[in-house]
Write an enzyme that holds these catalytic residues in place. Structure first.
Site, PDB file in Angstrom:
ATOM      1  N   ARG A  68      35.986  46.102  41.073  1.00 29.56           N
ATOM      2  CA  ARG A  68      35.114  44.986  40.696  1.00 29.56           C
ATOM      3  C   ARG A  68      34.259  44.532  41.875  1.00 29.56           C
ATOM      4  O   ARG A  68      33.091  44.165  41.718  1.00 29.56           O
ATOM      5  CB  ARG A  68      35.972  43.832  40.178  1.00 29.56           C
ATOM      6  CG  ARG A  68      35.164  42.633  39.705  1.00 29.56           C
ATOM      7  CD  ARG A  68      36.070  41.577  39.088  1.00 29.56           C
ATOM      8  NE  ARG A  68      35.303  40.467  38.576  1.00 29.56           N
ATOM      9  CZ  ARG A  68      35.391  39.217  39.025  1.00 29.56           C
ATOM     10  NH1 ARG A  68      36.234  38.928  40.001  1.00 29.56           N
ATOM     11  NH2 ARG A  68      34.657  38.261  38.515  1.00 29.56           N
ATOM     12  N   HIS A  72      30.261  44.098  41.752  1.00 29.26           N
ATOM     13  CA  HIS A  72      29.593  42.828  42.013  1.00 29.26           C
ATOM     14  C   HIS A  72      28.672  42.914  43.232  1.00 29.26           C
ATOM     15  O   HIS A  72      27.730  42.137  43.347  1.00 29.26           O
ATOM     16  CB  HIS A  72      30.634  41.723  42.193  1.00 29.26           C
ATOM     17  CG  HIS A  72      31.132  41.185  40.894  1.00 29.26           C
ATOM     18  ND1 HIS A  72      31.309  39.838  40.652  1.00 29.26           N
ATOM     19  CD2 HIS A  72      31.481  41.809  39.745  1.00 29.26           C
ATOM     20  CE1 HIS A  72      31.751  39.665  39.419  1.00 29.26           C
ATOM     21  NE2 HIS A  72      31.864  40.855  38.851  1.00 29.26           N
ATOM     22  N   ASN A  99      32.159  34.828  40.981  1.00 30.38           N
ATOM     23  CA  ASN A  99      32.984  35.457  42.009  1.00 30.38           C
ATOM     24  C   ASN A  99      34.135  34.597  42.526  1.00 30.38           C
ATOM     25  O   ASN A  99      35.128  35.123  43.037  1.00 30.38           O
ATOM     26  CB  ASN A  99      32.105  35.849  43.205  1.00 30.38           C
ATOM     27  CG  ASN A  99      31.090  36.912  42.857  1.00 30.38           C
ATOM     28  OD1 ASN A  99      31.321  37.746  41.977  1.00 30.38           O
ATOM     29  ND2 ASN A  99      29.946  36.889  43.522  1.00 30.38           N
ATOM     30  N   HIS A 198      37.571  47.636  32.377  1.00 32.05           N
ATOM     31  CA  HIS A 198      38.410  46.527  31.924  1.00 32.05           C
ATOM     32  C   HIS A 198      39.824  46.981  31.569  1.00 32.05           C
ATOM     33  O   HIS A 198      40.694  46.157  31.303  1.00 32.05           O
ATOM     34  CB  HIS A 198      37.780  45.861  30.698  1.00 32.05           C
ATOM     35  CG  HIS A 198      36.615  44.990  31.019  1.00 32.05           C
ATOM     36  ND1 HIS A 198      35.831  44.414  30.045  1.00 32.05           N
ATOM     37  CD2 HIS A 198      36.088  44.583  32.202  1.00 32.05           C
ATOM     38  CE1 HIS A 198      34.860  43.698  30.612  1.00 32.05           C
ATOM     39  NE2 HIS A 198      35.001  43.789  31.925  1.00 32.05           N
TER      40      HIS A 198
END
Length: 364
Positions: A68, A72, A99, A198
Protein backbone atom coordinates in the site's frame (compact mmCIF):
# COMPACT_ATOMS: atom_id res chain seq x y z
CA UNK A 1 2.51 -22.02 0.99
CA UNK A 2 0.69 -23.08 -2.14
CA UNK A 3 0.07 -26.51 -3.67
CA UNK A 4 2.25 -27.58 -6.58
CA UNK A 5 -0.02 -26.10 -9.21
CA UNK A 6 0.56 -22.67 -7.66
CA UNK A 7 4.30 -23.16 -7.87
CA UNK A 8 3.95 -24.03 -11.53
CA UNK A 9 1.84 -20.93 -11.95
CA UNK A 10 4.55 -18.75 -10.43
CA UNK A 11 6.95 -19.97 -13.10
CA UNK A 12 4.50 -18.84 -15.76
CA UNK A 13 4.15 -15.49 -14.03
CA UNK A 14 7.92 -15.02 -13.96
CA UNK A 15 8.20 -15.81 -17.67
CA UNK A 16 5.38 -13.42 -18.52
CA UNK A 17 6.97 -10.62 -16.49
CA UNK A 18 10.33 -11.11 -18.17
CA UNK A 19 8.57 -10.68 -21.51
CA UNK A 20 6.77 -7.59 -20.21
CA UNK A 21 10.03 -5.90 -19.23
CA UNK A 22 11.28 -6.39 -22.77
CA UNK A 23 8.09 -4.90 -24.17
CA UNK A 24 7.93 -1.76 -22.03
CA UNK A 25 7.67 1.44 -24.10
CA UNK A 26 11.08 2.67 -25.17
CA UNK A 27 10.87 5.83 -23.08
CA UNK A 28 9.93 3.93 -19.92
CA UNK A 29 12.52 1.23 -20.56
CA UNK A 30 15.14 3.91 -21.08
CA UNK A 31 14.29 5.63 -17.80
CA UNK A 32 14.10 2.58 -15.56
CA UNK A 33 15.90 -0.69 -16.03
CA UNK A 34 16.17 -4.03 -14.32
CA UNK A 35 19.52 -4.32 -12.56
CA UNK A 36 20.08 -0.57 -12.41
CA UNK A 37 22.30 -0.99 -9.32
CA UNK A 38 24.22 -4.07 -10.49
CA UNK A 39 27.46 -2.11 -10.65
CA UNK A 40 26.94 0.83 -8.29
CA UNK A 41 25.36 -1.18 -5.44
CA UNK A 42 25.11 -4.88 -6.27
CA UNK A 43 23.65 -5.83 -2.88
CA UNK A 44 20.93 -3.17 -2.86
CA UNK A 45 17.97 -5.42 -3.63
CA UNK A 46 19.11 -8.21 -1.30
CA UNK A 47 19.55 -5.73 1.56
CA UNK A 48 16.02 -4.43 1.06
CA UNK A 49 14.72 -7.99 0.84
CA UNK A 50 16.40 -8.86 4.14
CA UNK A 51 14.85 -5.86 5.89
CA UNK A 52 11.40 -6.81 4.61
CA UNK A 53 11.87 -10.48 5.49
CA UNK A 54 12.95 -9.60 9.04
CA UNK A 55 9.91 -7.38 9.53
CA UNK A 56 7.59 -9.97 8.02
CA UNK A 57 8.88 -12.62 10.43
CA UNK A 58 7.70 -10.45 13.33
CA UNK A 59 4.45 -9.26 11.73
CA UNK A 60 3.10 -10.81 8.54
CA UNK A 61 0.71 -7.88 8.20
CA UNK A 62 3.61 -5.58 7.31
CA UNK A 63 3.56 -6.92 3.74
CA UNK A 64 0.14 -5.40 3.03
CA UNK A 65 1.35 -2.11 4.45
CA UNK A 66 4.42 -2.00 2.20
CA UNK A 67 2.39 -2.80 -0.92
CA UNK A 68 0.00 0.00 0.00
CA UNK A 69 2.88 2.38 0.78
CA UNK A 70 4.22 1.97 -2.76
CA UNK A 71 0.74 2.51 -4.24
CA UNK A 72 0.15 5.66 -2.19
CA UNK A 73 3.54 6.99 -3.24
CA UNK A 74 3.04 6.43 -6.96
CA UNK A 75 -0.47 7.90 -7.13
CA UNK A 76 0.71 11.21 -5.65
CA UNK A 77 3.37 13.13 -7.62
CA UNK A 78 4.54 9.83 -9.13
CA UNK A 79 6.84 7.19 -7.61
CA UNK A 80 9.22 9.63 -5.93
CA UNK A 81 9.09 8.61 -2.24
CA UNK A 82 7.26 11.83 -1.39
CA UNK A 83 4.95 9.81 0.85
CA UNK A 84 7.89 9.16 3.19
CA UNK A 85 8.63 12.81 3.93
CA UNK A 86 7.60 14.22 7.29
CA UNK A 87 6.27 17.67 8.05
CA UNK A 88 6.75 19.89 11.07
CA UNK A 89 3.23 21.29 10.70
CA UNK A 90 1.24 18.23 9.63
CA UNK A 91 0.92 19.04 5.93
CA UNK A 92 2.91 16.24 4.29
CA UNK A 93 1.27 13.41 2.33
CA UNK A 94 1.56 11.00 5.23
CA UNK A 95 -0.47 13.40 7.40
CA UNK A 96 -3.50 13.42 5.07
CA UNK A 97 -6.74 11.59 5.86
CA UNK A 98 -6.11 8.81 3.31
CA UNK A 99 -2.78 8.02 5.00
CA UNK A 100 -3.06 8.91 8.67
CA UNK A 101 -3.25 6.81 10.78
CA UNK A 102 -3.60 3.80 8.49
CA UNK A 103 -0.43 4.07 6.40
CA UNK A 104 2.47 2.15 7.89
CA UNK A 105 5.71 0.35 7.11
CA UNK A 106 7.88 3.47 7.34
CA UNK A 107 10.19 1.82 9.86
CA UNK A 108 10.90 -1.04 7.44
CA UNK A 109 11.88 1.40 4.70
CA UNK A 110 14.09 3.24 7.20
CA UNK A 111 15.81 -0.01 8.16
CA UNK A 112 16.37 -0.93 4.53
CA UNK A 113 17.69 2.55 3.74
CA UNK A 114 20.12 2.40 6.67
CA UNK A 115 21.50 -0.93 5.47
CA UNK A 116 21.80 0.25 1.87
CA UNK A 117 23.49 3.53 2.87
CA UNK A 118 26.04 1.59 4.92
CA UNK A 119 26.88 -0.52 1.89
CA UNK A 120 26.61 2.12 -0.86
CA UNK A 121 26.31 5.69 0.35
CA UNK A 122 24.30 8.21 -1.70
CA UNK A 123 23.44 5.68 -4.38
CA UNK A 124 20.02 4.05 -3.95
CA UNK A 125 16.88 6.16 -3.90
CA UNK A 126 14.11 5.82 -1.34
CA UNK A 127 11.67 5.53 -4.26
CA UNK A 128 13.44 2.41 -5.52
CA UNK A 129 13.56 0.96 -2.01
CA UNK A 130 9.78 1.36 -1.84
CA UNK A 131 9.38 -0.48 -5.15
CA UNK A 132 11.71 -3.28 -4.06
CA UNK A 133 9.93 -3.61 -0.70
CA UNK A 134 6.51 -3.90 -2.38
CA UNK A 135 7.87 -6.57 -4.73
CA UNK A 136 9.36 -8.52 -1.82
CA UNK A 137 6.07 -8.28 0.08
CA UNK A 138 4.21 -9.70 -2.90
CA UNK A 139 6.68 -12.56 -3.04
CA UNK A 140 6.32 -13.32 0.68
CA UNK A 141 2.52 -13.34 0.62
CA UNK A 142 1.87 -14.65 -2.88
CA UNK A 143 4.84 -16.84 -3.80
CA UNK A 144 5.47 -14.70 -6.88
CA UNK A 145 8.95 -13.54 -7.89
CA UNK A 146 9.60 -10.84 -10.46
CA UNK A 147 12.15 -8.20 -11.36
CA UNK A 148 11.59 -4.51 -10.73
CA UNK A 149 12.96 -1.90 -13.14
CA UNK A 150 14.75 0.76 -11.09
CA UNK A 151 16.59 4.06 -11.40
CA UNK A 152 14.00 6.32 -9.76
CA UNK A 153 15.07 9.51 -8.02
CA UNK A 154 13.48 11.08 -4.94
CA UNK A 155 11.26 14.15 -4.97
CA UNK A 156 11.41 17.17 -2.66
CA UNK A 157 7.74 18.07 -2.31
CA UNK A 158 5.10 16.37 -0.16
CA UNK A 159 1.67 17.98 0.34
CA UNK A 160 -1.30 16.48 2.14
CA UNK A 161 -3.63 18.21 -0.33
CA UNK A 162 -2.07 16.20 -3.15
CA UNK A 163 -2.86 12.96 -1.33
CA UNK A 164 -6.49 13.95 -0.82
CA UNK A 165 -6.90 15.01 -4.44
CA UNK A 166 -5.26 11.96 -6.03
CA UNK A 167 -5.85 8.87 -3.91
CA UNK A 168 -9.10 7.00 -4.62
CA UNK A 169 -11.49 6.81 -1.68
CA UNK A 170 -13.37 3.63 -0.69
CA UNK A 171 -16.63 5.46 -1.46
CA UNK A 172 -16.00 5.95 -5.20
CA UNK A 173 -18.36 4.63 -7.86
CA UNK A 174 -17.19 2.43 -10.73
CA UNK A 175 -17.03 5.43 -13.09
CA UNK A 176 -15.04 7.45 -10.57
CA UNK A 177 -12.60 4.59 -9.99
CA UNK A 178 -12.02 4.15 -13.71
CA UNK A 179 -11.45 7.90 -14.15
CA UNK A 180 -9.09 8.07 -11.17
CA UNK A 181 -6.90 5.30 -12.55
CA UNK A 182 -7.09 6.69 -16.07
CA UNK A 183 -5.56 9.90 -14.71
CA UNK A 184 -2.50 7.77 -13.94
CA UNK A 185 -2.55 6.07 -17.37
CA UNK A 186 -3.93 2.83 -15.92
CA UNK A 187 -6.79 1.04 -17.64
CA UNK A 188 -10.11 -0.06 -16.15
CA UNK A 189 -8.88 -3.66 -16.17
CA UNK A 190 -5.69 -2.63 -14.39
CA UNK A 191 -7.81 -0.93 -11.75
CA UNK A 192 -9.64 -4.22 -11.16
CA UNK A 193 -6.32 -6.08 -11.13
CA UNK A 194 -4.71 -3.76 -8.57
CA UNK A 195 -7.87 -3.87 -6.44
CA UNK A 196 -6.97 -7.50 -5.87
CA UNK A 197 -4.33 -6.32 -3.41
CA UNK A 198 -7.26 -6.04 -1.00
CA UNK A 199 -6.86 -9.77 -0.54
CA UNK A 200 -4.23 -9.02 2.14
CA UNK A 201 -4.32 -6.67 5.10
CA UNK A 202 -6.85 -5.10 7.42
CA UNK A 203 -9.10 -2.03 7.48
CA UNK A 204 -10.31 0.41 10.08
CA UNK A 205 -14.04 0.31 10.75
CA UNK A 206 -14.37 3.91 9.60
CA UNK A 207 -13.89 2.89 5.97
CA UNK A 208 -17.10 0.85 5.81
CA UNK A 209 -19.12 1.76 8.92
CA UNK A 210 -21.78 3.63 6.92
CA UNK A 211 -22.57 0.40 5.06
CA UNK A 212 -23.83 -1.31 8.23
CA UNK A 213 -24.88 1.56 10.52
CA UNK A 214 -26.97 4.69 10.10
CA UNK A 215 -26.03 6.40 13.32
CA UNK A 216 -27.02 3.78 15.88
CA UNK A 217 -29.53 2.08 13.59
CA UNK A 218 -28.43 -1.18 11.91
CA UNK A 219 -28.66 -1.13 8.11
CA UNK A 220 -27.57 -3.46 5.32
CA UNK A 221 -25.98 -1.93 2.25
CA UNK A 222 -27.51 -3.52 -0.86
CA UNK A 223 -24.04 -4.74 -1.84
CA UNK A 224 -23.50 -6.65 1.42
CA UNK A 225 -24.95 -10.01 2.35
CA UNK A 226 -27.07 -9.90 5.51
CA UNK A 227 -24.76 -12.37 7.25
CA UNK A 228 -21.61 -10.41 6.44
CA UNK A 229 -23.26 -7.16 7.56
CA UNK A 230 -24.17 -8.79 10.88
CA UNK A 231 -20.56 -9.92 11.34
CA UNK A 232 -19.25 -6.43 10.55
CA UNK A 233 -21.64 -4.82 13.03
CA UNK A 234 -20.43 -7.21 15.71
CA UNK A 235 -16.81 -6.33 14.92
CA UNK A 236 -17.50 -2.62 14.53
CA UNK A 237 -20.19 -1.16 16.83
CA UNK A 238 -21.81 2.08 15.77
CA UNK A 239 -19.54 3.90 18.23
CA UNK A 240 -16.31 2.67 16.58
CA UNK A 241 -16.00 5.37 13.91
CA UNK A 242 -12.90 6.86 15.51
CA UNK A 243 -11.56 3.73 17.16
CA UNK A 244 -8.50 1.66 16.27
CA UNK A 245 -10.63 -1.45 15.70
CA UNK A 246 -9.78 -3.27 12.48
CA UNK A 247 -10.99 -6.24 10.47
CA UNK A 248 -9.51 -8.34 7.68
CA UNK A 249 -10.47 -7.17 4.21
CA UNK A 250 -10.44 -10.80 3.07
CA UNK A 251 -11.78 -12.78 6.06
CA UNK A 252 -10.90 -16.17 4.53
CA UNK A 253 -7.18 -15.82 3.69
CA UNK A 254 -6.18 -12.41 5.07
CA UNK A 255 -2.40 -13.00 4.98
CA UNK A 256 -2.18 -14.66 1.56
CA UNK A 257 -2.02 -12.83 -1.76
CA UNK A 258 -4.47 -14.96 -3.75
CA UNK A 259 -7.58 -14.52 -5.89
CA UNK A 260 -10.01 -15.00 -3.02
CA UNK A 261 -10.92 -11.29 -3.16
CA UNK A 262 -12.61 -11.88 -6.51
CA UNK A 263 -14.41 -14.98 -5.24
CA UNK A 264 -15.91 -12.98 -2.37
CA UNK A 265 -17.39 -10.22 -4.53
CA UNK A 266 -20.20 -12.34 -6.08
CA UNK A 267 -21.11 -13.38 -2.53
CA UNK A 268 -21.69 -9.71 -1.61
CA UNK A 269 -18.63 -9.78 0.63
CA UNK A 270 -16.68 -6.86 -0.79
CA UNK A 271 -15.79 -4.87 2.33
CA UNK A 272 -15.77 -1.41 0.76
CA UNK A 273 -18.42 0.28 -1.36
CA UNK A 274 -15.75 0.61 -4.07
CA UNK A 275 -15.15 -3.16 -3.97
CA UNK A 276 -18.81 -3.86 -4.69
CA UNK A 277 -18.69 -1.45 -7.62
CA UNK A 278 -16.47 -3.93 -9.46
CA UNK A 279 -19.31 -6.45 -9.23
CA UNK A 280 -22.26 -4.26 -10.19
CA UNK A 281 -20.56 -2.82 -13.30
CA UNK A 282 -20.91 -5.43 -16.06
CA UNK A 283 -17.63 -4.58 -17.80
CA UNK A 284 -15.61 -4.65 -14.60
CA UNK A 285 -17.45 -7.75 -13.39
CA UNK A 286 -16.27 -9.67 -16.46
CA UNK A 287 -12.70 -9.17 -15.23
CA UNK A 288 -13.74 -10.11 -11.69
CA UNK A 289 -15.16 -13.42 -12.93
CA UNK A 290 -12.08 -14.10 -15.03
CA UNK A 291 -9.71 -13.60 -12.11
CA UNK A 292 -11.93 -15.56 -9.72
CA UNK A 293 -11.65 -18.52 -12.06
CA UNK A 294 -7.92 -18.28 -12.76
CA UNK A 295 -5.49 -17.26 -10.01
CA UNK A 296 -2.41 -17.68 -12.20
CA UNK A 297 -3.86 -15.27 -14.76
CA UNK A 298 -4.58 -12.68 -12.07
CA UNK A 299 -1.09 -12.97 -10.55
CA UNK A 300 0.49 -12.59 -13.96
CA UNK A 301 -1.52 -9.45 -14.67
CA UNK A 302 -1.10 -8.14 -11.12
CA UNK A 303 2.68 -8.21 -11.42
CA UNK A 304 2.49 -6.50 -14.82
CA UNK A 305 0.19 -3.80 -13.39
CA UNK A 306 2.51 -3.24 -10.41
CA UNK A 307 5.45 -2.75 -12.78
CA UNK A 308 3.43 -0.31 -14.89
CA UNK A 309 2.26 1.55 -11.78
CA UNK A 310 5.89 1.81 -10.67
CA UNK A 311 6.60 3.85 -13.82
CA UNK A 312 4.10 6.60 -13.02
CA UNK A 313 5.70 10.06 -13.38
CA UNK A 314 9.12 8.85 -12.24
CA UNK A 315 12.07 11.18 -11.75
CA UNK A 316 15.25 9.90 -13.39
CA UNK A 317 18.72 11.02 -14.43
CA UNK A 318 19.44 14.49 -13.07
CA UNK A 319 15.89 15.00 -11.81
CA UNK A 320 15.24 14.93 -8.08
CA UNK A 321 17.97 13.52 -5.87
CA UNK A 322 19.01 10.58 -3.69
CA UNK A 323 17.63 11.28 -0.23
CA UNK A 324 20.05 10.23 2.54
CA UNK A 325 17.23 9.94 5.06
CA UNK A 326 13.92 8.95 3.53
CA UNK A 327 11.82 11.07 5.89
CA UNK A 328 13.61 14.41 5.45
CA UNK A 329 15.16 16.46 2.69
CA UNK A 330 18.91 16.37 2.30
CA UNK A 331 19.24 19.82 3.86
CA UNK A 332 17.78 18.34 7.04
CA UNK A 333 14.44 20.12 6.86
CA UNK A 334 11.01 18.60 6.59
CA UNK A 335 9.21 18.87 3.27
CA UNK A 336 6.78 21.47 4.55
CA UNK A 337 8.88 23.58 6.90
CA UNK A 338 11.15 24.57 4.04
CA UNK A 339 8.17 25.73 1.99
CA UNK A 340 6.25 27.78 4.51
CA UNK A 341 3.73 30.01 2.80
CA UNK A 342 3.31 27.62 -0.13
CA UNK A 343 1.24 25.12 1.85
CA UNK A 344 -2.34 25.38 2.95
CA UNK A 345 -3.86 23.01 5.45
CA UNK A 346 -6.31 20.90 3.39
CA UNK A 347 -9.65 19.59 4.49
CA UNK A 348 -10.49 15.91 4.67
CA UNK A 349 -14.12 16.35 3.63
CA UNK A 350 -13.80 13.98 0.70
CA UNK A 351 -12.90 11.12 3.00
CA UNK A 352 -15.21 11.89 5.94
CA UNK A 353 -12.95 9.95 8.28
CA UNK A 354 -12.40 7.06 5.90
CA UNK A 355 -9.00 5.89 4.82
CA UNK A 356 -8.12 5.38 1.19
CA UNK A 357 -9.16 2.83 -1.44
CA UNK A 358 -6.23 0.47 -0.91
CA UNK A 359 -7.05 0.32 2.78
CA UNK A 360 -4.65 -2.30 4.10
CA UNK A 361 -3.05 -1.94 7.51
CA UNK A 362 -1.19 -4.28 9.81
CA UNK A 363 -1.83 -5.18 13.38
CA UNK A 364 0.54 -7.16 15.53
Amino acid sequence: MFPSKQKDGSVLVAAAVALLCLQLPAVAHGQLQVGFYNTSCPNAESLVRQAVTNAFANDSGIAAGLIRLHFHDCFVRGCDASVLLTSGNGTAERDAAPNNPSLHGFEVIDAAKKAVEAACARTVSCADILAFAARDSINLTGNVSYQVPSGRRDGNVSLSSDAINNLPAPTLTAAQLVANFANKSLTAEEMVILSGAHTVGRSFCSSFLNRVWNGSTPIVDSGLSAGYATLLRALCPSTSANSSTTTAVDPSTPAVLDNNYYKLLPLNMGLFFSDNQLRVNSTLNASVNSFAANETLWKEKFVAAMIKMGNIEVLTGSQGNIRLNCSVLNNGSSSSSSMAGMIQQPTAQRYSGATAWLDDIATS
